[in-house]
Design a protein around this motif. Sequence first.
Motif, short mmCIF file in Angstrom:
data_model
loop_
_atom_site.label_atom_id
_atom_site.label_comp_id
_atom_site.label_asym_id
_atom_site.label_seq_id
_atom_site.Cartn_x
_atom_site.Cartn_y
_atom_site.Cartn_z
N ASN A 79 80.78 46.13 28.92
CA ASN A 79 81.21 45.72 27.58
C ASN A 79 81.69 44.27 27.64
O ASN A 79 81.87 43.72 28.73
N PRO A 80 81.94 43.65 26.47
CA PRO A 80 82.44 42.26 26.48
C PRO A 80 83.73 42.07 27.27
O PRO A 80 83.97 41.00 27.82
N ARG A 102 67.70 47.24 26.49
CA ARG A 102 68.01 47.49 25.08
C ARG A 102 68.21 48.99 24.88
O ARG A 102 67.52 49.80 25.49
N THR A 114 71.39 47.63 20.76
CA THR A 114 72.34 46.94 21.61
C THR A 114 71.57 46.36 22.78
O THR A 114 70.63 46.95 23.28
N GLU A 115 72.01 45.17 23.23
CA GLU A 115 71.28 44.46 24.28
C GLU A 115 72.22 44.03 25.39
O GLU A 115 73.35 43.62 25.14
N TRP A 116 71.73 44.14 26.64
CA TRP A 116 72.45 43.66 27.83
C TRP A 116 71.50 42.79 28.64
O TRP A 116 70.31 43.05 28.73
N ARG A 131 75.63 42.23 31.33
CA ARG A 131 76.65 41.92 30.32
C ARG A 131 76.11 42.21 28.93
O ARG A 131 74.98 41.87 28.61
N TYR A 132 76.94 42.79 28.09
CA TYR A 132 76.62 43.03 26.69
C TYR A 132 76.37 41.67 26.02
O TYR A 132 77.14 40.74 26.17
N THR A 133 75.26 41.57 25.28
CA THR A 133 74.96 40.30 24.60
C THR A 133 74.90 40.45 23.09
O THR A 133 74.83 39.44 22.40
N GLY A 134 74.93 41.65 22.57
CA GLY A 134 74.98 41.78 21.12
C GLY A 134 74.48 43.10 20.60
O GLY A 134 73.83 43.88 21.29
N THR A 135 74.80 43.33 19.32
CA THR A 135 74.39 44.51 18.60
C THR A 135 73.85 44.07 17.25
O THR A 135 74.37 43.14 16.65
N ALA A 136 72.81 44.73 16.80
CA ALA A 136 72.25 44.40 15.50
C ALA A 136 71.78 45.67 14.82
O ALA A 136 71.28 46.59 15.47
#
Length: 150
Positions: A79-80, A102, A114-116, A131-136
Amino acid sequence: MTSPLDYLDEDGADEADYESPMRELYAYHDGDTWLDGVVTGVRPGGAADGTTLVQFDERLWVPARDVKPSDHYVAVLLNPDSEVYAEVIQSFVGGQPKEVIRDVSIVGDGNVGTEWRPLDERATGTRVRYRYTGTAELQAPDDEDAAASA
């Protein structure tokens, strides 16, 4: 066949050596099939011939000499805040860990992606940290788009 765990039966192997394969991913022979499993135990001198046994997935004991490297690795998704979100087994792509992992989840009536991405660091054993890079929110195709792509 040379096992990556042969060192467990060498003279001078100690507690640190026996601890090192724990939670790592290897392949073991079960009947006619090679399976991947996570090492959950080591029993020095546990075999009838005095060699080391390795336990997989808290269920099966296998001689350490009969273990081979896996064709997979453990992706540690962070997670972040650097807390572990999940650990998932992934296939290598061209002999390397995946560039992006993903995940798509259902949230309410929609989908969320969600992407790592891998950290810029050397892998530790069979584990690669991401590392978590984002969610859309993912748009669901409407009926016209779905019919056009069919």
